[in-house]
Design an enzyme around this catalytic site. Sequence first.
Site, PDB file in Angstrom:
ATOM      1  N   ARG A 176       1.169  -1.396  -0.248  1.00 13.39           N
ATOM      2  CA  ARG A 176       0.068   0.242   0.128  1.00 13.39           C
ATOM      3  C   ARG A 176       0.988   1.197   0.251  1.00 13.39           C
ATOM      4  O   ARG A 176       0.350   1.738   0.502  1.00 13.39           O
ATOM      5  CB  ARG A 176      -0.714   0.638   1.311  1.00 13.39           C
ATOM      6  CG  ARG A 176      -1.885  -1.142   1.252  1.00 13.39           C
ATOM      7  CD  ARG A 176      -2.992  -0.747   0.029  1.00 13.39           C
ATOM      8  NE  ARG A 176      -3.705  -2.400   0.153  1.00 13.39           N
ATOM      9  CZ  ARG A 176      -3.770  -3.518  -0.358  1.00 13.39           C
ATOM     10  NH1 ARG A 176      -2.852  -3.248  -1.046  1.00 13.39           N
ATOM     11  NH2 ARG A 176      -4.386  -4.311  -0.184  1.00 13.39           N
ATOM     12  N   SER A 227     -10.482   0.467   3.256  1.00 15.97           N
ATOM     13  CA  SER A 227      -9.821   0.342   4.882  1.00 15.97           C
ATOM     14  C   SER A 227      -9.179   1.822   5.234  1.00 15.97           C
ATOM     15  O   SER A 227      -8.562   1.983   4.370  1.00 15.97           O
ATOM     16  CB  SER A 227      -9.123  -1.102   4.832  1.00 15.97           C
ATOM     17  OG  SER A 227      -9.735  -1.664   4.012  1.00 15.97           O
ATOM     18  N   GLU A 303      -4.686   3.729   6.094  1.00 18.99           N
ATOM     19  CA  GLU A 303      -4.212   3.124   4.508  1.00 18.99           C
ATOM     20  C   GLU A 303      -5.001   4.965   3.914  1.00 18.99           C
ATOM     21  O   GLU A 303      -4.273   4.377   2.777  1.00 18.99           O
ATOM     22  CB  GLU A 303      -5.240   1.908   4.459  1.00 18.99           C
ATOM     23  CG  GLU A 303      -4.863   2.008   3.143  1.00 18.99           C
ATOM     24  CD  GLU A 303      -5.574   0.383   2.596  1.00 18.99           C
ATOM     25  OE1 GLU A 303      -5.403  -0.691   3.641  1.00 18.99           O
ATOM     26  OE2 GLU A 303      -5.835  -0.261   0.951  1.00 18.99           O
TER      27      GLU A 303
HETATM   28  C1  LIG Z   1     -15.301  -0.281  -1.125  1.00 20.03           C
HETATM   29  C2  LIG Z   1     -13.952  -0.065  -1.343  1.00 20.03           C
HETATM   30  C3  LIG Z   1     -13.213  -1.710  -1.391  1.00 20.03           C
HETATM   31  C4  LIG Z   1     -11.350  -1.000  -1.461  1.00 20.03           C
HETATM   32  N1  LIG Z   1     -10.989  -1.816  -1.341  1.00 20.03           N
HETATM   33  C5  LIG Z   1      -9.273  -1.647  -1.880  1.00 20.03           C
HETATM   34  C6  LIG Z   1      -9.106  -2.994  -2.127  1.00 20.03           C
HETATM   35  O1  LIG Z   1      -9.571  -4.256  -2.047  1.00 20.03           O
HETATM   36  N2  LIG Z   1      -7.227  -3.116  -2.135  1.00 20.03           N
HETATM   37  C7  LIG Z   1      -6.800  -1.616  -2.340  1.00 20.03           C
HETATM   38  O2  LIG Z   1      -5.722  -1.539  -2.068  1.00 20.03           O
HETATM   39  N3  LIG Z   1      -7.495  -0.348  -2.155  1.00 20.03           N
HETATM   40  C8  LIG Z   1      -9.586  -0.344  -1.273  1.00 20.03           C
HETATM   41  N4  LIG Z   1      -9.667   0.420  -2.158  1.00 20.03           N
HETATM   42  C9  LIG Z   1      -9.392   1.890  -1.749  1.00 20.03           C
HETATM   43  C10 LIG Z   1      -9.220   2.167  -2.706  1.00 20.03           C
HETATM   44  O3  LIG Z   1     -10.205   2.202  -4.128  1.00 20.03           O
HETATM   45  C11 LIG Z   1      -7.502   2.588  -3.510  1.00 20.03           C
HETATM   46  O4  LIG Z   1      -6.663   3.139  -2.874  1.00 20.03           O
HETATM   47  C12 LIG Z   1      -7.845   3.024  -5.330  1.00 20.03           C
HETATM   48  O5  LIG Z   1      -6.779   2.690  -6.236  1.00 20.03           O
HETATM   49  C13 LIG Z   1      -7.875   4.523  -5.183  1.00 20.03           C
HETATM   50  O6  LIG Z   1      -7.778   5.259  -6.444  1.00 20.03           O
HETATM   51  P1  LIG Z   1      -8.444   6.132  -6.588  1.00 20.03           P
HETATM   52  O7  LIG Z   1      -8.464   6.930  -7.606  1.00 20.03           O
HETATM   53  O8  LIG Z   1      -9.771   6.870  -5.857  1.00 20.03           O
HETATM   54  O9  LIG Z   1      -7.704   7.690  -5.824  1.00 20.03           O
HETATM   55  P2  LIG Z   1      -7.750   8.685  -4.641  1.00 20.03           P
HETATM   56  O10 LIG Z   1      -8.609   8.336  -3.530  1.00 20.03           O
HETATM   57  O11 LIG Z   1      -8.553  10.020  -5.080  1.00 20.03           O
HETATM   58  O12 LIG Z   1      -6.465   9.648  -4.167  1.00 20.03           O
HETATM   59  C14 LIG Z   1      -5.514   8.556  -2.768  1.00 20.03           C
HETATM   60  C15 LIG Z   1      -4.233   9.219  -3.461  1.00 20.03           C
HETATM   61  O13 LIG Z   1      -3.307   9.124  -4.544  1.00 20.03           O
HETATM   62  C16 LIG Z   1      -3.208   9.657  -4.904  1.00 20.03           C
HETATM   63  N5  LIG Z   1      -3.310  10.511  -6.690  1.00 20.03           N
HETATM   64  C17 LIG Z   1      -4.907   9.655  -6.915  1.00 20.03           C
HETATM   65  N6  LIG Z   1      -4.184   9.670  -8.657  1.00 20.03           N
HETATM   66  C18 LIG Z   1      -3.230  10.065  -8.482  1.00 20.03           C
HETATM   67  C19 LIG Z   1      -2.166  10.399  -9.983  1.00 20.03           C
HETATM   68  N7  LIG Z   1      -2.560  10.257 -11.705  1.00 20.03           N
HETATM   69  N8  LIG Z   1      -0.676  10.841  -9.464  1.00 20.03           N
HETATM   70  C20 LIG Z   1      -0.843  11.378  -8.320  1.00 20.03           C
HETATM   71  N9  LIG Z   1      -1.244  10.832  -7.165  1.00 20.03           N
HETATM   72  C21 LIG Z   1      -2.339  10.561  -7.337  1.00 20.03           C
HETATM   73  C22 LIG Z   1      -3.769  11.395  -4.605  1.00 20.03           C
HETATM   74  O14 LIG Z   1      -3.172  12.748  -4.806  1.00 20.03           O
HETATM   75  C23 LIG Z   1      -4.530  11.126  -2.670  1.00 20.03           C
HETATM   76  O15 LIG Z   1      -3.422  10.717  -2.803  1.00 20.03           O
HETATM   77  C24 LIG Z   1     -11.095   0.705  -1.980  1.00 20.03           C
HETATM   78  C25 LIG Z   1     -11.988   2.042  -1.466  1.00 20.03           C
HETATM   79  C26 LIG Z   1     -13.734   1.416  -1.090  1.00 20.03           C
HETATM   80  C27 LIG Z   1     -14.217   2.611  -1.431  1.00 20.03           C
END
Ligand SMILES: Cc1cc2nc3c(=O)[nH]c(=O)nc-3n(C[C@H](O)[C@H](O)[C@H](O)COP(=O)(O)OP(=O)(O)OC[C@H]3O[C@@H](n4cnc5c(N)ncnc54)[C@H](O)[C@@H]3O)c2cc1C
Length: 311
Positions: A176, A227, A303
């Site tokens: 992570r 999480s 996380e």
């Molecule tokens: C129901 C649910 C289940 C989930 N299950 C999992 C799981 O099984 N495993 C897991 O690992 N995660 C899980 N997650 C967490 C999440 O979905 C992941 O971490 C996902 O990869 C985040 O992507 P995002 O585009 O939503 O990032 P965001 O929430 O938009 O951003 C997260 C971080 O990344 C940065 N960021 C985003 N895009 C970029 C970019 N292009 N360049 C630089 N920085 C960037 C943002 O500034 C922020 O700090 C879950 C979330 C939910 C709601």
Amino acid sequence: MLNLEELRQAVRGEVQLNYNLAKFSSFRIGGNADVFVSPKDKADVLSALKFFEKVKLPYLVLGRGSNVLISDKGICGAVISLRENLEKINLKAENGTALVYVEAGADLPALAADMLKKGYGGLENLSGIPGSVGGAILMNAGAYGKEIFEVIESVEVIRCGEIKTLRREEVAYRYRGTDLENDIILSCTLRLKKLSAEEQKVAMENRKMWMEKRRNSQPLTLPNAGSIFKNPPPDENGNPRFTGALIEACGLKGKRIGDAQISEKHANFIVNLGNAKASDVIALIELTRAEVKRKFGVNLELEIKLLGKFD
Ligand SMILES: Cc1cc2nc3c(=O)[nH]c(=O)nc-3n(C[C@H](O)[C@H](O)[C@H](O)COP(=O)(O)OP(=O)(O)OC[C@H]3O[C@@H](n4cnc5c(N)ncnc54)[C@H](O)[C@@H]3O)c2cc1C
């Protein structure tokens, strides 16, 4: 003082001031961003960034907002949203594999489903992670024993004002996390395996099973951010430890502060019952940390990412 006309000249995509961010977070929580931009393409991301650096306005990137808690006070500075326009995907078949170019704003579950349908495997474990590809790379997202870096060939980033392509070996990734925290991820190239008809069938069945497992164990009908805490390292005997089980053993399942609640379905999730504030979520996080530390001596690490100003 920000000159809006100059900003609109620098960025071709959407530009908004004092823009509410709650709808951009899966928690449905958060105040306003001073400035919100949604660049049209990769070149536009670079122009936006150069503009913000010139006027000394802090900025951050938002993917699909599924791993963030945005402050009630919002975000001082600019938010660069990649989810609307940076979604191109290009697949090139190559000797039993495919090299897949994907822009950072692309939706990971949709990509995983599409690749599997086309007969390419490697993303099926990640099918239920509701974020963008860029967000998944930044966090080295993973599920059911696989992490996204296992299929990454290279990542294209903006680093120190320049667009660079980093091979997987040039990125330090871990559970992570990665060392890309100060970069903007623009795209990546994945290498996926061409599956035989039998392998594709098994992969599809596995995907279905993992999605079902999520529906049964996660509070998917209420806004949440996945999480809240990472799992701690294994105990002194090498046994894995799961944060959800530790929180549950503290009797905190269902604990509510304001409209934020530790999920009754999965103790490592906090859900928004309607009008939760970021401050309610933070109060639950602090309570959980204190209880888990007191009962098990374990320090829980977040996380989710906290965006904006928190006391
Ligand atoms: C129901 C649910 C289940 C989930 N299950 C999992 C799981 O099984 N495993 C897991 O690992 N995660 C899980 N997650 C967490 C999440 O979905 C992941 O971490 C996902 O990869 C985040 O992507 P995002 O585009 O939503 O990032 P965001 O929430 O938009 O951003 C997260 C971080 O990344 C940065 N960021 C985003 N895009 C970029 C970019 N292009 N360049 C630089 N920085 C960037 C943002 O500034 C922020 O700090 C879950 C979330 C939910 C709601």
